[in-house]
Design a protein around this motif. Structure first.
Motif, PDB file in Angstrom:
ATOM      1  N   PHE A  71      -2.842   9.676   9.093  1.00 16.83           N
ATOM      2  CA  PHE A  71      -3.210   9.082   7.799  1.00 16.83           C
ATOM      3  C   PHE A  71      -4.576   8.423   7.865  1.00 16.83           C
ATOM      4  CE2 PHE A  71      -2.870   6.164   4.207  1.00 16.83           C
ATOM      5  CZ  PHE A  71      -2.304   6.989   3.253  1.00 16.83           C
ATOM      6  N   ILE A 126      -5.846   0.308   8.140  1.00 16.22           N
ATOM      7  CA  ILE A 126      -4.484  -0.221   7.955  1.00 16.22           C
ATOM      8  C   ILE A 126      -4.552  -1.645   7.418  1.00 16.22           C
ATOM      9  CG2 ILE A 126      -2.314  -0.741   9.082  1.00 16.22           C
ATOM     10  CD1 ILE A 126      -2.914   1.359  11.155  1.00 16.22           C
ATOM     11  N   GLU A 156      -5.106   4.000  -3.867  1.00 18.20           N
ATOM     12  CA  GLU A 156      -5.014   2.548  -3.865  1.00 18.20           C
ATOM     13  C   GLU A 156      -6.352   1.993  -3.406  1.00 18.20           C
ATOM     14  OE1 GLU A 156      -2.901   0.989  -5.179  1.00 18.20           O
ATOM     15  OE2 GLU A 156      -1.021   2.111  -5.178  1.00 18.20           O
ATOM     16  N   VAL A 157      -6.571   0.708  -3.670  1.00 14.57           N
ATOM     17  CA  VAL A 157      -7.794   0.078  -3.203  1.00 14.57           C
ATOM     18  C   VAL A 157      -7.920   0.262  -1.693  1.00 14.57           C
ATOM     19  CG1 VAL A 157      -8.872  -2.146  -2.776  1.00 14.57           C
ATOM     20  CG2 VAL A 157      -8.004  -1.599  -5.040  1.00 14.57           C
ATOM     21  N   GLN A 192      -8.163   2.828   0.000  1.00  9.16           N
ATOM     22  CA  GLN A 192      -7.541   4.014   0.595  1.00  9.16           C
ATOM     23  C   GLN A 192      -8.662   4.909   1.111  1.00  9.16           C
ATOM     24  OE1 GLN A 192      -4.547   5.639  -1.786  1.00  9.16           O
ATOM     25  NE2 GLN A 192      -3.992   7.268  -0.350  1.00  9.16           N
ATOM     26  N   VAL A 208       1.317  -3.787  -4.330  1.00  7.90           N
ATOM     27  CA  VAL A 208       0.353  -2.777  -3.890  1.00  7.90           C
ATOM     28  C   VAL A 208       0.315  -2.773  -2.370  1.00  7.90           C
ATOM     29  CG1 VAL A 208      -2.083  -2.202  -3.752  1.00  7.90           C
ATOM     30  CG2 VAL A 208      -1.099  -2.899  -5.917  1.00  7.90           C
ATOM     31  N   ILE A 225      -2.071  -1.951   0.313  1.00  4.67           N
ATOM     32  CA  ILE A 225      -3.504  -1.680   0.378  1.00  4.67           C
ATOM     33  C   ILE A 225      -3.750  -0.424   1.196  1.00  4.67           C
ATOM     34  CG2 ILE A 225      -5.684  -2.517   1.299  1.00  4.67           C
ATOM     35  CD1 ILE A 225      -4.844  -3.870  -1.232  1.00  4.67           C
ATOM     36  N   GLY A 280      -2.851   2.401   0.518  1.00  6.13           N
ATOM     37  CA  GLY A 280      -1.781   3.378   0.320  1.00  6.13           C
ATOM     38  C   GLY A 280      -1.039   3.696   1.589  1.00  6.13           C
ATOM     39  N   TRP A 281      -1.057   2.774   2.545  1.00  8.31           N
ATOM     40  CA  TRP A 281      -0.331   3.024   3.798  1.00  8.31           C
ATOM     41  C   TRP A 281       1.164   2.936   3.557  1.00  8.31           C
ATOM     42  CZ3 TRP A 281      -2.036   4.325   8.703  1.00  8.31           C
ATOM     43  CH2 TRP A 281      -3.424   4.477   8.810  1.00  8.31           C
ATOM     44  N   PRO A 282       1.932   3.777   4.247  1.00  9.48           N
ATOM     45  CA  PRO A 282       3.390   3.722   4.081  1.00  9.48           C
ATOM     46  C   PRO A 282       3.905   2.362   4.527  1.00  9.48           C
ATOM     47  CG  PRO A 282       2.794   5.056   5.992  1.00  9.48           C
ATOM     48  CD  PRO A 282       1.523   4.802   5.238  1.00  9.48           C
ATOM     49  N   PRO A 327       6.254  -0.326   6.214  1.00 10.43           N
ATOM     50  CA  PRO A 327       5.637  -1.648   6.123  1.00 10.43           C
ATOM     51  C   PRO A 327       4.385  -1.755   7.002  1.00 10.43           C
ATOM     52  CG  PRO A 327       7.387  -1.673   7.735  1.00 10.43           C
ATOM     53  CD  PRO A 327       7.167  -0.243   7.353  1.00 10.43           C
ATOM     54  N   LEU A 328       3.636  -0.626   7.142  1.00  9.41           N
ATOM     55  CA  LEU A 328       2.519  -0.641   8.100  1.00  9.41           C
ATOM     56  C   LEU A 328       1.390  -1.543   7.654  1.00  9.41           C
ATOM     57  CD1 LEU A 328       2.081   2.903   9.608  1.00  9.41           C
ATOM     58  CD2 LEU A 328       3.544   1.009  10.246  1.00  9.41           C
ATOM     59  N   GLY A 329       0.925  -1.315   6.430  1.00 10.40           N
ATOM     60  CA  GLY A 329      -0.304  -1.982   6.002  1.00 10.40           C
ATOM     61  C   GLY A 329      -0.071  -3.388   5.488  1.00 10.40           C
ATOM     62  N   ILE A 330      -0.944  -3.782   4.559  1.00 15.02           N
ATOM     63  CA  ILE A 330      -0.854  -5.114   3.956  1.00 15.02           C
ATOM     64  C   ILE A 330      -0.392  -4.950   2.523  1.00 15.02           C
ATOM     65  CG2 ILE A 330      -2.187  -7.079   3.151  1.00 15.02           C
ATOM     66  CD1 ILE A 330      -4.013  -6.679   5.521  1.00 15.02           C
ATOM     67  N   ASP A 348       1.706 -10.994   3.090  1.00 10.61           N
ATOM     68  CA  ASP A 348       1.608 -10.770   4.530  1.00 10.61           C
ATOM     69  C   ASP A 348       1.090 -12.050   5.152  1.00 10.61           C
ATOM     70  OD1 ASP A 348       0.729  -8.253   6.667  1.00 10.61           O
ATOM     71  OD2 ASP A 348      -0.245 -10.195   6.870  1.00 10.61           O
ATOM     72  N   THR A 365       6.630  -8.517  13.286  1.00 10.62           N
ATOM     73  CA  THR A 365       5.989  -8.179  12.022  1.00 10.62           C
ATOM     74  C   THR A 365       5.392  -9.425  11.399  1.00 10.62           C
ATOM     75  OG1 THR A 365       6.262  -7.253   9.820  1.00 10.62           O
ATOM     76  CG2 THR A 365       8.094  -8.528  10.702  1.00 10.62           C
ATOM     77  N   VAL A 366       4.476  -9.232  10.457  1.00 11.39           N
ATOM     78  CA  VAL A 366       3.929 -10.379   9.739  1.00 11.39           C
ATOM     79  C   VAL A 366       4.065 -10.168   8.235  1.00 11.39           C
ATOM     80  CG1 VAL A 366       2.298 -11.228  11.457  1.00 11.39           C
ATOM     81  CG2 VAL A 366       1.667  -9.307   9.999  1.00 11.39           C
TER      82      VAL A 366
END
Lengths: 969, 141, 534
Positions: free
Chosen positions: A727, A741, A897-898, A900, C61, C63, C65-67, C69-72, C134, C192-193
């Motif tokens: 990704f 990420i 998304e923002v 992305q 959202v 941020i 578009g990460w799946p 619970p990876l991103g923020i 987060d 996790t955070v």
């Protein structure tokens, strides 16, 4: 009713305007508000008289059960009539009382009309909280009215006193009301009265509510604020005493009596405080020589009387009480207005200076005397009728076995009755004193020469006087009107009625006793005065209040002096202690002790760890700034090694660069700071600091151990490797994390950098973040040297070096710089672009570039720096932010998304396959911001400090307070 | 998850030393203290990531052996933020020296005034406007 | 465009604006335009978010578009959206005020090129803190707004501001470090955070550990929110900043701390064992704070102490942890943001008109400038909890919640609450008596002309009283007439404060719903992790 209130509000708001337009005749316009309300109330009389009610409900804050609920039954109707009627009359009276050129009339108009409106709202509100709303509003308006002439200190103090005392009571009442409402499950007064809740909470609530009533109605021990409020203009006093403010307490007692009169503390409070207040107030009134003050103390006395009777809680008492309220409102208003007239036309209110007014202004005197008769309860005026039935009511209590339903024993009843009679006697006495003092012709006092009195001026009090007389003969009608309220109480010993003649009853005897006793006291006034002079009041509540407030102020100062030490180390220590005590304590007590540890992953860690600790310890002991910084650097580089050993190359790389930058910046600043830390005897606090330090360190260790051992789940990062490639399109997971990420964090982070850079600049170039950019040609020494050597500096590289004086130059350093600069820049770019797949990235790259600039500066000074980067740091920072945020928004425009990112693989001639991830643009933004930061730091703490230093050498003072620090727009 | 004792001890020692300096009056020392503490915190972060491992770079290390990248990313962010704020604090220290000739943190004046009032058992100067031109508390003994 | 994709904009737009403003460093007008446009847009967006969040649940959202619970994740639920709207509005008003001040003072030498970008970053940071889903990102949000606040606090670097700024910066840095420790521990224990994920995982921890984490986070946020005994830094630092800066700090920054407390306590640590602890903290904060206010003889400091004191009200509501308590706290936050900001802006006007904010120097302002009198009196009464203003409504909400909870300690808090309310009224009334009612010094009655005014302000400094190094006393400076450009935004906020009472019904309803969500937790968690917490 809502409309009427809005009418008051509107006219109040317009008050100042109308006043400016029409002058004092504006009062006639303002009088329309209460007058209109009065008419509306009269229109309702038939309905109310039949025991009906008028209800209005507008929703306001459902969550709080706070509604604009209004309800008009007999009690509300009577009080509302007084509030509006007397309000209107007083406003009319103001027209003549004030002069056109009196100051602050606009303010006065606003406050008075608002006050009248608030009072009307108070007596028609059907929601406990709404009642409190208006209750407090009357307090605030009275504060403003009492402080009408605020330049006088006494006025300010009286106003503040009234505000604090009544608000204190009010807040107690608020809690009480909430307790009641909470128990009852509703705040709708009518519903609560219909089904009164019971229980300890309710008892407490009612008691607190009574406290509010007592403070508002100036009963003992709060009686002192009312005479103080005398400083207000007379119309205000008239309204305040007769119909508004103080009557609120009486109203509340009358309102609650049907439901709560049998609650434990109720009768002791109302009867005890009431009787005491009546006696005390009258006693004080008897010694006054200022007519207005005499009346004021009289009001205090009368209020005690009213609360006692209204609160008694029998049917006949209810009837008599309401009648007494009406009578009191009429005579007290007209008496004040009369005093106001006397004050205006004679210029004094002192009964020792007044003489012969009965002759010189008969109409005013007549009015005054009628009112006085009512106050002294001389037949055939309203006051007599009311007081007669009051006595009847209390005689019933004493005469019937069950205290006429109150359960009061005969002895207590007897005492109370005696107190009331005595109070009445005193009342007669001070009334006589008033009448004599105001109108009589006194021996030895030259007759006062009053100015002529305008008809309109007398009209108001005269009208009230006539009403007093009328009511005296309208007992039957009055009874009929008040009946619906009285029937809320259980039927008593006999059916009560208001009349001039009840036959030869004990009550009549009591009235006679009171009158005769009072007259006796008046006749023997010289002895009485001597007696009063001798008796000193055991407790002066007024002084008590002052002591209390002063004590409060002292307490405030002491507490603040203790808690607010103003010392940063102490604040930090407190924070750390809290951390050690709370979470630390929880750690110790909570027994989270499933700790399992390993010594190390690789032994080398222990070695480096030891090194770091040693350096840290030495750093704490260093007295030379430079030494401390070097040791700090050791710990920093050591940490970098630990990162490396842990398998975090990116981290290690960044840490090394950051540490280097930090040290250089430190050195740049410390060129100017003293070599040694200013040493002071710290031994005292040293152990404390050491202790806190050790505790904090231990706590952190404990936290980390227990938390780490408690790990319950796999970290989210376990999915990173796969996702990063698929990704994020990058192999270096840390970098992908930073720019993709968790790019959102990075965005915040670079904005921190941008702001910090701005801040650095603002500390040095105080008024702008723009450091000037200079060219070597403008350099100080270069021009001179050109003349000397005649060489053409354009082709020589590192020309800035020539701006330095020879002794400042270091040839080797310049050569090294010459060799390294371009390499470093290239390397920084490599780091930036390689970052996605190998260690590196925007931060590392930016820092390397920054270091390159730093080298240029160190090698050859500030002109050299401007040569290397002839751009405004702000521009670079701004650009960086724009690029980064722009990248983020771009994705949004492309429907992602923002922030992305997209992976683009395309074939470019020559380069062949290019694997492009859009997040690289974001990283470029990061790179720019970091470079901007470095540039700003060098410009400010490097060049800027140089420049200031040079200025100093040229004899300018180092102390440069900003000469201009205008607004921040 | 086991904790790396060496790192824990190093971290706590850094924190202890940092706190000791933090409670100093010289702004430079305070700043050094802050940096020491933050180094300590960063080391602590390593512990929370679990075992040491290979660089978290796909292709270089197979995922199983990688060191946890997430704490690394967070620490990196923290480091850089600290850098920016360090620079700012140094600038403040410089400014403070420029204005006062030293970089020592001074106590608050208004608080000192109140404290003096407390010591001299006086009331606040705004109490009940005893005199209409009350002298400011600073002026009081 | 879907409403949900608007969620990041309250952060991104100001940052973009800041970038532009920095790049445009030389063009003041352009900077002003940018700031105005951006902040207006933010207000609009916040309003849309609130409407949507209230209508159909939290907007989430991830941020990039990460799946999950990876991103923020950014979350705009009722609470955050409400906070966002209020803060954005206040921020805008203060900006207008400071523009007015700049215009009035003549901007040639004002540090506008520093002010605008920094101010925008501040608003971005506040927005980020409200939206963060987060824990670490919450930290970053804090850092952003703090970094900006450091710069604004020390603007124009007078010795007084450097001193105050040092206290402020160092205390904040320490709290940030503690926050980092807390995050490290949270990650160590749970891996996790992400807040939503944490709400599930923290429950599985041994009580001892989760209590440590809770207390640590609570301490950190209590420093930011200025809860006693962690509050002493605030009155020493806030009052010295320029009036608009102090105003926006007082309004927003502490409330961000309160928000963080509310969020973490409800989402991460439901049925917390710390009710009593929080209640005591709330009580002490109220009482010690308000006593401090009573002891002050300078308006800005007095206001700073009332600020601390009333934080106690909000903590009280949180401590109760009942729907009523939280709703009361939320409503009170909204009220307090508005009113405290307003009062500090008014203090700025007082300083300008009266030449000082020291009660021993002021006098007769009510007669000299009736408009100023109204602008002070109304919000002052509001703060003093006088009905029908929002301060009263919020207070009643909390008192009802306290009485309703039936806890013995809650009754003590109720008593403390009303005492605080009375003393607040006393403090502001005292200030009114002295500054507005007392006979005026001559120079206040006839203000200097506009030109002198400008000079005077130049000589005085941006709302901050310059001090001659010898004796650190505010140098009295000639009072000046009030520029409409500053009065207008202030009046706007005063009206807004009164309007809170008018719209109290719906507003309280939103607070009720928000509180219900907080207690239920599922709306938040499920909308962040629709596929369940892994």
């Amino acid at each position: 009713m809502t409309l009427l209130l809005l009418l008051h509000l509107g006219l109040a708001a317009l008050g100042p305007v109308v006043m400016r337009v029409m002058g004092r005749y504006a009062f006639l316009v303002l009088a329309l508000a209460p007058a209109a309300s009065f008419c509306w109330l009269v229109a309702q009389s038939s309905q109310v008289a039949q025991g009906g009610s008028v209800v209005e409900v507008v929703s306001w804050v459902p969550s709080l059960d706070l509604e604009l609920a209004f309800r008009l039954t007999t009690l509300q109707w009577v009080f509302a009539l007084l509030v509006t009627g007397i309000g209107a009359i007083v406003l009319v009276y103001c027209t003549w009382y004030f002069d056109a050129d009196d100051e602050g009339l606009g303010r006065f108009a606003l406050n008075f009309t608002g006050f009248a409106g608030a009072m009307l709202g108070l007596v028609v509100a059907d929601d406990l909280l709404l009642l409190y709303v208006f209750w407090e509003l009357t307090t605030v308006f009275s504060y403003l009215l009492i402080g009408h002439r605020p330049e006088r200190r006494a006025d300010r103090r009286a106003a503040l006193q009234a505000l604090i005392v009544t608000t204190a009571g009010g807040l107690a009442m608020l809690v009480g009301l909430i307790l009641i409402g909470n128990e009852a499950g509703t705040y709708r007064i009518s519903e609560i009265l219909a089904a009164p809740p019971t229980g300890a909470a309710v008892t407490a609530g009612v008691t607190l509510a009574l406290v509010g009533a007592v403070s508002k109605s100036a009963l003992v021990p709060f009686h002192f604020w009312l005479p103080g409020a005398m400083v207000a203009p007379t119309p205000v006093s008239a309204y305040l005493h007769a119909a508004a403010m103080v009557k609120a307490g009486v109203y509340l007692v009358a309102l609650f009596a049907p439901a709560f009169a049998d609650i434990g503390p109720w009768r002791p409070m109302v009867l005890g405080l009431g009787a005491a207040t009546m006696a005390l107030g009258a006693w004080h009134a008897l010694r006054q020589s200022d007519l207005k003050l005499l009346l004021a103390h009289g009001t205090v006395s009368q209020l005690g009387f009213l609360v006692a009777i209204v609160g008694l809680g029998t049917r006949s008492a209810a009837l008599a009480g309401v009648a007494m309220v009406v009578a009191h409102a009429l005579f007290k208003a007209s008496l004040f207005l009369v005093v106001g007239i006397i004050d205006r036309v004679t210029g004094t209110r002192d009964l020792r200076e007044l003489s012969g007014l009965a002759r010189s202004m008969p109409l005013v005197a007549a009015t005054g005397l009628v009112a006085a008769a009512s106050m002294a309860a001389i037949p055939p005026v309203a006051g007599f009728v009311a007081k007669e039935s009051v006595f009847i009511a209390f005689v019933d209590v004493g005469a019937t076995p069950d205290g006429d339903g109150t359960g009061i024993g005969p002895i207590v009843a007897g005492i109370v009755l005696a107190a009331l009679v005595a109070g009445s006697a005193l009342t007669v006495a001070y009334t006589a004193r008033f009448a004599w003092g105001a109108f009589a012709t006194k021996r030895g006092v030259s007759a006062t020469e009053p100015a002529p009195v305008a008809a309109g001026f007398v009209a108001a009090p005269a009208m009230l006087g006539l009403l007093s007389i009328a009511l005296g003969f309208a007992g039957a009608a009055e009874t009929a009107l008040i009946e619906p309220y009285a029937v809320a109480f259980p039927p008593g010993a006999h059916v009560p009625d208001l009349a001039l003649w009840h036959g030869l009853e004990p009550a009549l005897a009591l009235s006679v006793v009171a009158v005769l006793g009072g007259l006796a006291l008046f006749v023997l006034r010289d002895r009485v005065e001597r007696l009063q002079a001798r008796t000193v009041p055991m407790v002066d509540a007024g002084r008590a209040y002052d002591t209390l407030m002063r004590g409060l102020d002292r307490l405030a100062v002491e507490v603040t002096g203790t808690t607010q030490r103003g010392s940063l180390p102490i604040y930090l220590a407190v924070i750390l202690v809290v951390v050690v005590v709370l979470p630390g304590g929880a750690l110790v007590l909570g027994g989270a002790w499933g700790v399992d540890v390993r010594a190390w992953d690789v032994p080398a860690q222990a070695l480096i760890g030891g090194l770091i600790v040693a350096a840290a310890v030495l750093a704490t002991r260093a007295r030379r700034r430079l030494k401390a910084v070097v040791l700090l650097g050791v710990t920093g580089y050591g940490t970098a090694l630990l990162f490396l050993l842990h398998g975090a190359p990116d981290l290690a790389l960044t840490q090394v660069l950051v540490e280097t930058v930090t040290i250089v910046v430190f050195v740049l600043v410390m060129r100017r700071l003293p070599v040694y830390f200013s040493d002071r005897p710290l031994t005292s606090s040293r152990w404390g600091r050491l202790g806190i330090g050790l505790l904090a360190g231990t706590a952190v260790a404990g936290f980390v151990l227990s938390a780490t051992s408690a790990r319950i789940a796999e970290p989210v990062s376990e999915d990173f490797p796969a996702e990063a490639v698929s990704f994020g399109g990058g192999k270096n997971i840390v970098n992908v994390t930073l720019v993709d990420i968790r790019a959102w964090d990075t965005l915040g982070e670079i904005s921190v950098l941008a702001v910090a850079a701005t801040g650095v600049a603002s500390m040095v170039f105080v008024h702008t973040r723009r450091a000037g950019i200079a060219r070597p040609a403008e350099g100080p020494t270069i021009a001179a040297r050109r003349r000397a050597t005649g060489d053409d500096y354009r082709n020589t590289w590192l020309r800035g070096g020539r701006t330095l004086t020879p002794e400042r130059r270091s040839i080797i350093f310049e050569v090294v710089t010459r060799l390294s600069f371009h390499t470093m820049i290239v390397f920084s770019l490599f780091l930036l672009f390689a970052g996605h797949n190998n260690p590196g990235g925007g931060f590392a790259g930016g820092l390397v570039a920054g270091l390159a600039l730093m080298v240029r500066y160190l090698a050859a000074g500030r002109y050299e720096l401007d040569e290397a980067a002839p751009v405004d740091a702000g521009l670079v920072l701004g650009l960086g932010l724009v690029v980064a945020t722009g990248t983020g928004l771009m994705a949004l425009l492309f429907g992602g998304e923002v922030l992305q990112s997209a992976v683009i693989d395309l074939t470019v001639p020559l380069l062949g396959e290019v694997h492009l991830v859009t997040s690289i643009f974001f990283d470029i933004g990061v790179y720019l911001v970091v470079v901007g930061l470095m540039l700003d730091v060098l410009r400010s703490l490097g060049s800027g400090v140089d420049r200031l230093a040079d200025d100093d050498e040229e004899g300018e003072p180092a102390e440069r307070e900003p000469e201009v620090v205008g607004g921040v727009g | 998850m086991t904790a790396n004792l060496t790192l824990v001890l190093t971290a706590s020692a850094l924190v202890a030393a940092g706190v000791y300096l933090l409670l100093e009056r010289s702004l430079t020392r305070v700043l050094i203290g802050i940096i020491l503490i933050s180094n300590g915190v960063n080391v602590a972060f390593l512990v929370t990531g679990g075992r040491a491992g290979g660089a978290p770079i796909v292709g270089v290390t197979e995922p199983a052996r990688m060191s946890d990248p997430l704490p690394q990313a967070m620490v990196l962010t923290a480091i850089v933020i600290t850098l920016g704020l360090t620079a700012f604090l140094l600038a403040m220290a410089y400014r403070s020296w420029q204005l006062t000739g030293h970089d020592d943190v001074q106590d608050d004046v208004e608080d000192a005034a109140i404290r003096r009032l407390a010591e001299s058992d006086a009331g606040s100067s705004s109490y009940d406007d005893t005199d209409d031109d009350a002298s400011p508390p600073e002026a009081r003994p | 465009m879907r409403a949900v994709s608007l969620v990041p904009l309250p952060v991104v737009l100001p940052l973009l604006g800041a970038g532009v403003a920095l790049a445009l460093g030389r063009w003041d007008r352009a900077q002003r335009a940018v700031s105005l446009v951006v902040l207006m847009a933010t207000v609009a967006i916040a309003a849309v978010l609130l409407v949507n969040a209230d209508a159909d649940g939290p907007l989430v959202v991830w941020i990039g578009g990460w799946p999950e619970p990876l991103g923020i994740s950014l979350v705009a639920d009722r609470l955050s959206a409400l906070m966002l709207l209020v803060s954005a509005t206040v921020t805008l008003a203060v900006l207008v005020y400071s523009l007015g001040q700049g215009v009035a003072d003549g901007t040639r030498n004002t540090p506008v090129s520093i002010y605008h970008p920094t101010y925008l970053v501040l608003s971005a940071g506040v927005a980020n803190a409200f939206l963060a889903g987060d824990l670490f990102n919450l930290f970053v949000g804090f850092e952003v707004l703090l970094a900006a606040s450091y710069v604004l606090m020390t603007l124009t670097g007078t010795s007084e501001r450097i001193r105050a700024g040092t206290t402020y910066v160092v205390v904040s840095l320490l709290s940030s470090l503690l926050f980092l420790v807390a995050i490290a521990l949270v990650y160590a224990a749970t891996g996790t955070v992400n807040l939503a994920q944490l709400s599930g995982r923290l429950a599985d921890l041994p009580d001892g550990v989760s209590l440590v984490l809770q207390l640590l986070l609570l301490t950190v946020f209590s420093i930011k929110a200025a809860v006693f005994p962690l509050s002493a830094w605030l009155p020493d630092s806030y009052p010295t900043a320029p009036a608009p800066v102090t105003a926006v700090f007082a309004g927003l920054l502490t409330k961000v701390g309160v928000y963080a407390i509310i969020r973490t306590q409800t989402l991460l640590f439901p049925d917390s064992p710390l009710t009593d602890l929080l209640m005591w903290a709330a009580l002490l904060t109220m009482i010690v704070g308000i006593l401090g206010a009573v002891a002050q003889s300078e308006i800005k400091r007095m206001l700073s102490f009332t600020l601390v004191s009333h934080i106690g009200y909000m903590v009280f509501g949180v401590a109760l942890a009942t729907a009523a308590g939280l709703a009361g706290a939320i409503f009170y936050v909204v009220h307090h943001i508005t009113i405290q900001t307003t009062l500090f802006l008014v203090a700025g006007l007082v300083e300008r008109r009266g030449g000082s904010t020291s009660l021993s120097r002021l006098g007769g302002l009510a007669r000299a400038s009736p408009i100023l009198g109204v602008l002070f009196f109304v919000p002052a009464m509001n703060l003093g909890g006088i009905p029908p203003f929002s301060g009263f409504l919020g207070k009643v909400g909390l008192l009802q919640a306290g009485v309703g909870s039936g806890l013995p300690l809650a009754y003590v808090l109720v008593a403390g609450g009303v005492v605080t309310s009375l003393l607040t009224l006393y403090a502001v009334a005292k200030a009114w008596n002295l500054a507005f009612w007392r006979a005026a010094p001559a120079e206040i009655l006839e203000p200097a002309s506009a030109v002198d005014a400008r000079e005077a302000v130049r000589a005085r400094g941006a709302g901050g009283t310059p001090r001659n190094p010898a004796s650190d006393q505010p140098a009295p400076s000639p009072p000046v007439a009030l520029p409409a450009a500053m009065v207008a935004p202030t009046a706007g906020l005063v009206v807004a404060g009164v309007a809170l009472s008018v719209v109290a019904g719906p507003l309280f309803a939103v607070a009720d719903r928000a509180a219900a969500d907080l207690l239920e937790r599922s709306p938040y968690v499920e909308s962040v992790l629709p596929r369940g917490a892994p």
